[in-house]
Design a protein around this motif. Structure first.
Motif, PDB file in Angstrom:
ATOM      1  N   TYR A 278       0.812  -1.219   0.000  1.00  0.00           N
ATOM      2  CA  TYR A 278       0.000   0.000   0.000  1.00  0.00           C
ATOM      3  C   TYR A 278       0.849   1.274   0.000  1.00  0.00           C
ATOM      4  CZ  TYR A 278      -4.052   2.930   1.231  1.00  0.00           C
ATOM      5  OH  TYR A 278      -5.030   3.883   1.261  1.00  0.00           O
ATOM      6  N   PRO A 279       1.815   1.379   0.953  1.00  0.00           N
ATOM      7  CA  PRO A 279       2.711   2.543   0.887  1.00  0.00           C
ATOM      8  C   PRO A 279       3.440   2.621  -0.454  1.00  0.00           C
ATOM      9  CG  PRO A 279       3.090   1.315   2.915  1.00  0.00           C
ATOM     10  CD  PRO A 279       2.084   0.537   2.129  1.00  0.00           C
ATOM     11  N   ARG A 280       3.786   1.467  -1.007  1.00  0.00           N
ATOM     12  CA  ARG A 280       4.482   1.462  -2.296  1.00  0.00           C
ATOM     13  C   ARG A 280       3.600   2.093  -3.373  1.00  0.00           C
ATOM     14  NH1 ARG A 280       5.213  -4.084  -3.274  1.00  0.00           N
ATOM     15  NH2 ARG A 280       7.110  -4.100  -2.021  1.00  0.00           N
ATOM     16  N   GLN A 281       2.333   1.679  -3.381  1.00  0.00           N
ATOM     17  CA  GLN A 281       1.407   2.242  -4.370  1.00  0.00           C
ATOM     18  C   GLN A 281       1.268   3.752  -4.197  1.00  0.00           C
ATOM     19  OE1 GLN A 281      -2.241   0.063  -3.722  1.00  0.00           O
ATOM     20  NE2 GLN A 281      -1.700  -1.496  -5.218  1.00  0.00           N
ATOM     21  N   ILE A 282       1.225   4.157  -2.951  1.00  0.00           N
ATOM     22  CA  ILE A 282       1.088   5.593  -2.684  1.00  0.00           C
ATOM     23  C   ILE A 282       2.332   6.344  -3.158  1.00  0.00           C
ATOM     24  CG2 ILE A 282       0.979   7.300  -0.806  1.00  0.00           C
ATOM     25  CD1 ILE A 282      -1.019   5.516   0.574  1.00  0.00           C
ATOM     26  N   ALA A 283       3.499   5.764  -2.916  1.00  0.00           N
ATOM     27  CA  ALA A 283       4.737   6.405  -3.378  1.00  0.00           C
ATOM     28  C   ALA A 283       4.729   6.535  -4.901  1.00  0.00           C
ATOM     29  CB  ALA A 283       5.939   5.592  -2.920  1.00  0.00           C
ATOM     30  N   MET A 284       4.266   5.486  -5.578  1.00  0.00           N
ATOM     31  CA  MET A 284       4.200   5.534  -7.047  1.00  0.00           C
ATOM     32  C   MET A 284       3.248   6.631  -7.503  1.00  0.00           C
ATOM     33  SD  MET A 284       4.017   1.535  -8.053  1.00  0.00           S
ATOM     34  CE  MET A 284       5.474   0.492  -8.025  1.00  0.00           C
ATOM     35  N   TYR A 285       2.112   6.681  -6.818  1.00  0.00           N
ATOM     36  CA  TYR A 285       1.116   7.694  -7.153  1.00  0.00           C
ATOM     37  C   TYR A 285       1.707   9.092  -7.006  1.00  0.00           C
ATOM     38  CZ  TYR A 285      -2.758  10.893  -6.260  1.00  0.00           C
ATOM     39  OH  TYR A 285      -3.585  11.988  -6.265  1.00  0.00           O
ATOM     40  N   LEU A 286       2.388   9.315  -5.876  1.00  0.00           N
ATOM     41  CA  LEU A 286       2.955  10.649  -5.631  1.00  0.00           C
ATOM     42  C   LEU A 286       4.024  11.002  -6.670  1.00  0.00           C
ATOM     43  CD1 LEU A 286       3.246  10.663  -1.732  1.00  0.00           C
ATOM     44  CD2 LEU A 286       1.766  12.123  -3.140  1.00  0.00           C
ATOM     45  N   MET A 287       4.807  10.022  -7.058  1.00  0.00           N
ATOM     46  CA  MET A 287       5.847  10.285  -8.061  1.00  0.00           C
ATOM     47  C   MET A 287       5.221  10.724  -9.373  1.00  0.00           C
ATOM     48  SD  MET A 287       8.483   7.210  -7.264  1.00  0.00           S
ATOM     49  CE  MET A 287       9.404   7.250  -5.706  1.00  0.00           C
ATOM     50  N   ARG A 288       4.170  10.005  -9.740  1.00  0.00           N
ATOM     51  CA  ARG A 288       3.497  10.335 -10.987  1.00  0.00           C
ATOM     52  C   ARG A 288       2.859  11.728 -10.914  1.00  0.00           C
ATOM     53  NH1 ARG A 288       3.583   9.042 -16.331  1.00  0.00           N
ATOM     54  NH2 ARG A 288       1.491   8.957 -17.204  1.00  0.00           N
ATOM     55  N   CYS A 293       7.039  12.305 -14.303  1.00  0.00           N
ATOM     56  CA  CYS A 293       7.986  11.325 -14.829  1.00  0.00           C
ATOM     57  C   CYS A 293       7.222  10.188 -15.517  1.00  0.00           C
ATOM     58  CB  CYS A 293       8.831  10.765 -13.693  1.00  0.00           C
ATOM     59  SG  CYS A 293       7.818  10.025 -12.415  1.00  0.00           S
ATOM     60  N   SER A 294       7.931   9.307 -16.175  1.00  0.00           N
ATOM     61  CA  SER A 294       7.259   8.231 -16.900  1.00  0.00           C
ATOM     62  C   SER A 294       7.018   7.036 -15.981  1.00  0.00           C
ATOM     63  CB  SER A 294       8.110   7.786 -18.092  1.00  0.00           C
ATOM     64  OG  SER A 294       9.216   7.061 -17.621  1.00  0.00           O
ATOM     65  N   LEU A 295       6.108   6.172 -16.411  1.00  0.00           N
ATOM     66  CA  LEU A 295       5.779   4.991 -15.610  1.00  0.00           C
ATOM     67  C   LEU A 295       6.986   4.070 -15.480  1.00  0.00           C
ATOM     68  CD1 LEU A 295       2.263   4.303 -17.131  1.00  0.00           C
ATOM     69  CD2 LEU A 295       2.732   5.170 -14.841  1.00  0.00           C
ATOM     70  N   GLY A 299       8.871   2.462 -12.335  1.00  0.00           N
ATOM     71  CA  GLY A 299       9.075   1.019 -12.234  1.00  0.00           C
ATOM     72  C   GLY A 299      10.509   0.669 -11.881  1.00  0.00           C
ATOM     73  N   GLU A 300      11.427   1.418 -12.473  1.00  0.00           N
ATOM     74  CA  GLU A 300      12.841   1.163 -12.244  1.00  0.00           C
ATOM     75  C   GLU A 300      13.222   1.342 -10.779  1.00  0.00           C
ATOM     76  OE1 GLU A 300      15.750   2.963 -15.301  1.00  0.00           O
ATOM     77  OE2 GLU A 300      14.390   1.362 -16.000  1.00  0.00           O
ATOM     78  N   ILE A 301      12.678   2.403 -10.182  1.00  0.00           N
ATOM     79  CA  ILE A 301      12.982   2.672  -8.772  1.00  0.00           C
ATOM     80  C   ILE A 301      12.521   1.524  -7.887  1.00  0.00           C
ATOM     81  CG2 ILE A 301      12.287   4.156  -6.833  1.00  0.00           C
ATOM     82  CD1 ILE A 301      12.495   6.460  -8.739  1.00  0.00           C
ATOM     83  N   PHE A 302      11.405   0.917  -8.279  1.00  0.00           N
ATOM     84  CA  PHE A 302      10.867  -0.177  -7.467  1.00  0.00           C
ATOM     85  C   PHE A 302      11.273  -1.533  -8.028  1.00  0.00           C
ATOM     86  CE2 PHE A 302       8.294   3.508  -6.499  1.00  0.00           C
ATOM     87  CZ  PHE A 302       8.270   3.473  -5.116  1.00  0.00           C
ATOM     88  N   GLY A 303      12.549  -1.718  -8.181  1.00  0.00           N
ATOM     89  CA  GLY A 303      13.109  -3.012  -8.537  1.00  0.00           C
ATOM     90  C   GLY A 303      12.722  -3.509  -9.919  1.00  0.00           C
ATOM     91  N   GLY A 304      12.605  -2.599 -10.883  1.00  0.00           N
ATOM     92  CA  GLY A 304      12.375  -2.986 -12.272  1.00  0.00           C
ATOM     93  C   GLY A 304      10.991  -3.545 -12.558  1.00  0.00           C
ATOM     94  N   ARG A 305       9.979  -2.989 -11.933  1.00  0.00           N
ATOM     95  CA  ARG A 305       8.604  -3.379 -12.294  1.00  0.00           C
ATOM     96  C   ARG A 305       8.257  -2.770 -13.649  1.00  0.00           C
ATOM     97  NH1 ARG A 305       8.423  -3.618  -6.729  1.00  0.00           N
ATOM     98  NH2 ARG A 305       6.783  -4.966  -5.871  1.00  0.00           N
ATOM     99  N   VAL A 310       3.001  -0.559 -12.658  1.00  0.00           N
ATOM    100  CA  VAL A 310       3.007   0.772 -12.036  1.00  0.00           C
ATOM    101  C   VAL A 310       1.674   1.471 -12.288  1.00  0.00           C
ATOM    102  CG1 VAL A 310       4.121   3.037 -12.021  1.00  0.00           C
ATOM    103  CG2 VAL A 310       5.514   0.958 -12.242  1.00  0.00           C
ATOM    104  N   LEU A 311       1.229   1.385 -13.528  1.00  0.00           N
ATOM    105  CA  LEU A 311      -0.034   2.038 -13.891  1.00  0.00           C
ATOM    106  C   LEU A 311      -1.190   1.476 -13.059  1.00  0.00           C
ATOM    107  CD1 LEU A 311      -1.429   4.072 -15.744  1.00  0.00           C
ATOM    108  CD2 LEU A 311      -1.861   2.204 -17.348  1.00  0.00           C
ATOM    109  N   HIS A 312      -1.177   0.169 -12.906  1.00  0.00           N
ATOM    110  CA  HIS A 312      -2.219  -0.485 -12.121  1.00  0.00           C
ATOM    111  C   HIS A 312      -2.237   0.048 -10.686  1.00  0.00           C
ATOM    112  CE1 HIS A 312      -4.960  -3.699 -11.003  1.00  0.00           C
ATOM    113  NE2 HIS A 312      -4.229  -3.835  -9.902  1.00  0.00           N
TER     114      HIS A 312
END
Ligand code: ADP
Ligand code: MG
Length: 340
Positions: A278-288, A293-295, A299-305, A310-312
């Motif tokens: 959940y925190p991971r998803q929130i971090a992705m959301y905030l980055m976007r 930046c691009s998806l 993804g790269e920051i989070f271990g190459g997802r 990421v979009l999901h």
């Protein structure tokens, strides 16, 4: 004759996630689906486009059916008219005026609350129009049930048709609204500057967003300076969120890990337990949201997802944000720590 504002059209209205349901409902009514969504009740915060949409329906209907009797009135003016009709003993005329329309656009109905006499008059108007299958559109800053001191016989009626909400616009929507308005006003606005204003303006109110653009454009023409981010910083200073530090991937990771008390290594790992995911998803959301930046960068920051993962994640947060008050609060708190 009509009292519609011709500027408030569907063409001038920017549609996005925050308002597409209300927009679609209004389009349906404007296409003549009168009995399906009656009354149509639109609610949302101040300056989010309720009045605009309402006029757009009226304008569109009159284009197609010039003989249609469309009447726009705010509940305050309704009350004022009623009071003067009472004084001059012209209540019959007053009632007649409202009961002979085909479409009644009744704005800011929450202001009827606590006003017994106008509530009563409106109740009869509503019934009369509804019974003769005339269209009623209402706006309010709250849902029918949430309007304090509003009589239940009215609030239940308000819910007979369709209730549609308008939410505060996202940064993308704000940018689009600014670009659209600049085009309408012949203002030379660069998309980068629009994005800067959209991201940094304190308020979510579209009226204030447009106000900022007008202020900036006035300043630019008075001083013969082009509209740049620098000029925006200077002229809009009071209206902007203070950004003392520049937000980066690292600041977002730091703020999120601290808030949720998770380890950075866990956040970046493949772990899918909820307390980490959940925190991971929130971090992705905030980055976007914040970094433009691009998806795949995320993804790269989070271990190459990959970007679809990421979009999901981002989509699921966006969806939750619409309803989940707690998440809305969380995001607000995180944003605050990002900017401070
Ligand atoms: P409300 O009635 O919800 O308080 P308004 O309809 O008066 O808000 O909107 C405030 C201003 O913002 C108006 O000038 C309106 O044209 C503009 N506005 C609001 N939403 C949009 C949008 N989605 N696209 C374009 N303009 C918008
Ligand atoms: Mg309004």
């Amino acid at each position: 004759t009509t009292n519609l504002n011709k500027q408030y059209t569907f063409d001038n209205f920017v549609v996005g996630n925050s308002n597409n349901f209300a927009h679609a409902a209004c389009m349906a009514v404007a296409d003549g689906y009168f009995h399906t969504y009656n009354p149509l009740f639109i609610y949302g915060g101040v300056g989010l486009g309720k009045t605009h949409l309402m006029h757009a329906v009226g304008n569109r209907l009159l284009e197609k059916f010039p003989k249609l009797r469309v009447l726009y009135i705010s509940s305050e003016n309704f009350t004022n008219e009623m009071i003067s009709a009472l004084k001059s003993k012209k209540m019959d005329e007053f009632r007649e005026k409202y009961r002979k329309v085909d479409v009644l656009l009744f704005d800011d109905v929450q202001f009827l609350a606590g006003k017994q006499r106008s509530t009563e008059e409106f109740f009869y108007t509503f019934n009369s129009l509804y019974d003769s299958q005339k269209q009623i559109i209402l706006t309010s800053d709250k849902t029918p049930a949430e309007i304090p001191e509003m009589e239940e016989r009215l609030t239940t009626r308000f819910a007979w048709g369709l209730i549609a909400d308008i939410q505060p616009p996202s940064v993308e929507e704000k940018t689009a609204i600014l670009m659209k308005r600049a085009e309408l006003m012949n203002i030379d606005l660069n998309e980068k500057v629009a994005l800067f204003i959209a991201e940094n303006l304190k308020s979510d109110n579209v009226r204030e967003l447009i106000g900022a653009l007008i202020r900036l454009s006035a300043y630019s023409s008075f001083n013969g300076e082009p509209i740049t981010i620098e000029l925006a910083k200077k002229t809009l200073d009071r209206f902007l969120i203070k950004k003392d530090k520049i937000i980066t991937f690292d600041t977002i990771l730091k703020v999120v890990t601290e808030y949720f008390n998770v380890k950075l290594s866990e956040l970046k790992s493949k772990k899918r337990t909820k307390s980490i995911a959940y925190p991971r998803q929130i971090a992705m959301y905030l980055m976007r949201e914040k970094l433009n930046c691009s998806l795949s960068e995320i993804g790269e920051i989070f271990g190459g997802r990959d970007h679809s993962t990421v979009l999901h994640s981002i989509n699921s947060i966006e969806k939750k944000l619409k309803k989940d008050k707690e998440l809305q609060e969380t995001i607000k708190i995180l944003e605050k720590s990002l900017y401070n």
